[in-house]
Design a protein around this motif. Structure first.
Motif, PDB file in Angstrom:
ATOM      1  N   CYS A 452       0.928  -0.969  -0.094  1.00 47.60           N
ATOM      2  CA  CYS A 452       0.015   0.051  -0.026  1.00 47.60           C
ATOM      3  C   CYS A 452       0.824   1.316   0.068  1.00 47.60           C
ATOM      4  O   CYS A 452       1.562   1.336   1.065  1.00 47.60           O
ATOM      5  N   TRP A 464      -3.127  -2.430   9.303  1.00 51.87           N
ATOM      6  CA  TRP A 464      -3.688  -3.421   8.352  1.00 51.87           C
ATOM      7  C   TRP A 464      -4.779  -4.190   9.111  1.00 51.87           C
ATOM      8  O   TRP A 464      -4.506  -4.597  10.332  1.00 51.87           O
ATOM      9  N   THR A 474       2.298  -5.847  10.048  1.00 51.52           N
ATOM     10  CA  THR A 474       2.887  -5.273   9.079  1.00 51.52           C
ATOM     11  C   THR A 474       4.431  -5.962   8.767  1.00 51.52           C
ATOM     12  O   THR A 474       5.258  -6.044   9.759  1.00 51.52           O
ATOM     13  N   CYS A 500      -6.183  -1.661   4.205  1.00 52.73           N
ATOM     14  CA  CYS A 500      -5.071  -1.014   4.410  1.00 52.73           C
ATOM     15  C   CYS A 500      -5.696   0.448   4.769  1.00 52.73           C
ATOM     16  O   CYS A 500      -6.444   1.239   3.767  1.00 52.73           O
TER      17      CYS A 500
END
Length: 597
Positions: A452, A464, A474, A500
């Motif tokens: 993203c 996320w 992450t 995201c």
């Protein structure tokens, strides 16, 4: 009367005698000279006229020895022909002819320089009297090719007396060869104060002559370009010939009358950081001259060259070269101006970084002080976007954010440049960059990498999450010029939606990734059912074979077999959707209750 007659008869007799004598003289004719090369044969001819016959004639050959003494070498009369013994010609001479034809020839073989003498032919008649003729024998030898040797050391124009230039030599000629010195194409004549020629002559035992000539002279500066050589003239039968030596050049030392100083490198304009080489040279070449180079009002260095590395503008100025003759103490000098061009570091305003709000305008400037005309360009991501000292960004967006490099160059000097940078941040809510595909198909238990890219300033925070409310860890998160790039890894076990989520103080943005699992749990259940059906089929086949007696047969041991088989029953449980009753089938095909199992 008688006395008068007697006197008349006497006078008549005397007149007759005188007349007869005039008629009877022997006349001899010979060449003045006979010329031959050394080693050849000489033929000396004596021609005569006489009224006497050969029988009353005497022939003699003689030669004249220094200092004038005659030496007989041949005698001939009516009875004998005799070669005189013990002379230098005894073994090499012969006489041809008897005199009947009025010609007699003296032949001498292998003529040598010592044979160069005067030969006499004497003819005597009985009544004619005596006649005599003379011929000089001339002998010649071509000399060897001449040589010349110049002095190896230099000659100064400051010398008070003539200096030795070189020596010419020619060997083994006869008669003596002559040597004449030339400068370029002009013969040099002896002059006591300027030109001096000293010859020396050597006579070998063979009488051959070698000549050596030494030239000395006072030189001038112009003689450095002149060529010196010798011309040799020598005699041959019938005339003279000439040959020349090689040309030589001499080294002439002369004082400088002017001094030149210049920048040898670099060629063209000089910039800070260069290495410079300054050279100094006079228009003379005296070994006694000493050269010194210095920047005005600075300490000097001895030599023809001055080198300075990594120069700055402080090395600009007047440089002087001085030449001093240590013999005469004469001193001359010359100078040149050296200018070192400079380009100061670029100054960018605003300095380093600037933050603007979306939609705002921005003006930045870049300047660098230089001794020459400059060119300024602004570059972003390797592309030149603007030329000039000012950079104007209108209506700023996230697209205008980034690092701008200002490059200042001097077109006249290659490689002379400086630069500065300005980083522009644009404030605004997060903006997730458009993704190519957010619909993803993945196999069961496959790991999918999601990324993203988010623009925004201050740098957005990224989290996320999944559709079932879980947070994803992450994998990596990096800051970029435009914002943040975040990466996460998802292991697929069923269908899932991953989000995201980006946020900063100005707002939020989110994007969803739909992940569909293919070949999951339903596939495993189907495989298990198929395996169970195969086992049931196998049990039925075994039971059928047992009933037919194909397995163990039906014997008296049937109970034992039956009892044993009850322990090894293969049982399959079957359930119906409409009842809780379970039916167990054994290998014998009989129903069994669950309790029995």
């Amino acid at each position: 009367m008688a006395a008068r007659d007697t006197a008349s008869l006497l006078v008549g007799f005397l007149v007759l005698v005188h007349t007869w004598g005039a008629w009877a003289n022997v006349e001899v004719n010979m060449e003045d000279r006979v010329e031959v090369f050394r080693g050849d044969t000489a033929h000396i001819t004596c021609m005569f006229t006489s009224s006497d016959g050969v029988g009353g004639m005497v022939i003699q050959w003689l030669y004249v020895k220094p200092p004038g003494q005659k030496q007989k070498i041949y005698y001939q009369d009516t009875t004998i022909k005799n070669v005189e013994q013990g002379t230098q010609f005894t073994e090499r001479m012969s006489v041809n002819g008897t005199g009947a034809t009025g010609e007699i020839v003296l032949t001498i073989s292998d003529v040598q320089p010592a044979d160069e003498l005067e030969f006499i032919c004497v003819i005597k008649g009985l009544t004619d009297g005596t006649g005599e003729g003379r011929t000089k024998l001339k002998v010649f030898e071509t000399p060897e090719h001449p040589t010349i040797e110049g002095v190896q050391t230099g000659i100064s124009v400051n010398e008070d007396s003539p200096s030795k230039i070189g020596i010419c030599e020619v060997k083994n000629g006869f008669p003596k060869p002559n040597i004449t010195w030339y400068r370029n194409n002009t013969p040099l004549r002896a002059d006591q104060d300027v030109v001096k020629v000293v010859p020396s002559i050597t006579t070998e035992s063979t009488k051959l002559v070698s000549v050596r000539s030494e030239l000395s002279m006072k030189v001038t500066k112009e003689d450095k370009d002149n060529l010196f050589y010798c011309e040799i003239t020598y005699f041959v039968p019938g005339g003279t010939k000439m040959t020349e030596t090689n040309r030589i050049n001499i080294t002439v030392y002369y004082p400088s009358t002017a001094v030149s100083i210049w920048v040898e490198s670099p060629k063209g304009k000089i910039k800070e950081g260069d290495s410079i080489e300054i050279r100094c040279q006079g228009n003379g070449n005296m070994p006694s001259s000493i050269f010194k180079i210095s920047k005005k009002d600075s300490e000097s260095e001895e030599g023809h060259m001055l080198v300075r590395h990594n120069v700055t503008r402080l090395q600009s100025g007047v440089y002087e070269c001085t030449s001093t003759d240590t013999d005469t103490f004469d001193e001359i000098s010359g100078n040149t101006t050296v200018f070192v061009n400079y380009l100061d570091p670029a100054v960018v305003m605003p300095k380093d970084t600037v933050v603007v709000t979306q939609g705002e305008n921005l003006k930045a400037t870049c300047n660098a002080l230089s001794s020459l005309q400059t060119r300024t360009a602004w570059i972003k991501n390797g592309v030149e976007i603007s030329v000039g000292h000012s950079l104007i960004l209108k209506d700023n967006t996230f697209g205008t954010a980034g690092t701008y490099m200002c490059v200042v160059t001097v077109p006249e000097i290659e490689g002379m440049e400086t630069n500065g940078t300005l980083t522009v941040y644009v404030q605004g809510p997060p903006e997730i960059l458009k993704l190519n595909d957010t619909e993803i198909d993945a196999s069961y238990d496959e790991t999918v990498v999601l990324s993203c890219n988010v623009r925004g300033f201050p740098a957005p925070s990224i989290i996320w999450t999944t559709s079932d409310g879980k947070n994803l860890e992450t994998t990596s998160q990096l800051k970029t010029e435009e914002g943040v790039r975040s990466v996460v890894s998802v292991t697929v076990t069923n269908d899932i939606i991953a989000f995201c989520n980006a946020s900063n103080e100005f707002g939020t943005d989110a994007v969803a990734f739909n992940i569909t699992a293919t070949g999951g749990r339903g596939f495993i259940i189907a495989v298990i059912i198929i395996c169970m059906l195969l086992l049931a089929f196998l049990g039925s086949v075994l039971y059928f074979l047992y009933k037919k007696g194909k397995i163990c047969g039906r014997s008296g041991k049937q109970d034992l077999t039956k009892e044993k088989s009850s322990k090894d029953n293969i049982v399959v449980e079957m359930k119906s959707d409409n009842t809780e009753e379970a039916v167990l089938l054994g290998v014998n095909g009989e129903k069994q209750l669950p309790n029995d199992q």
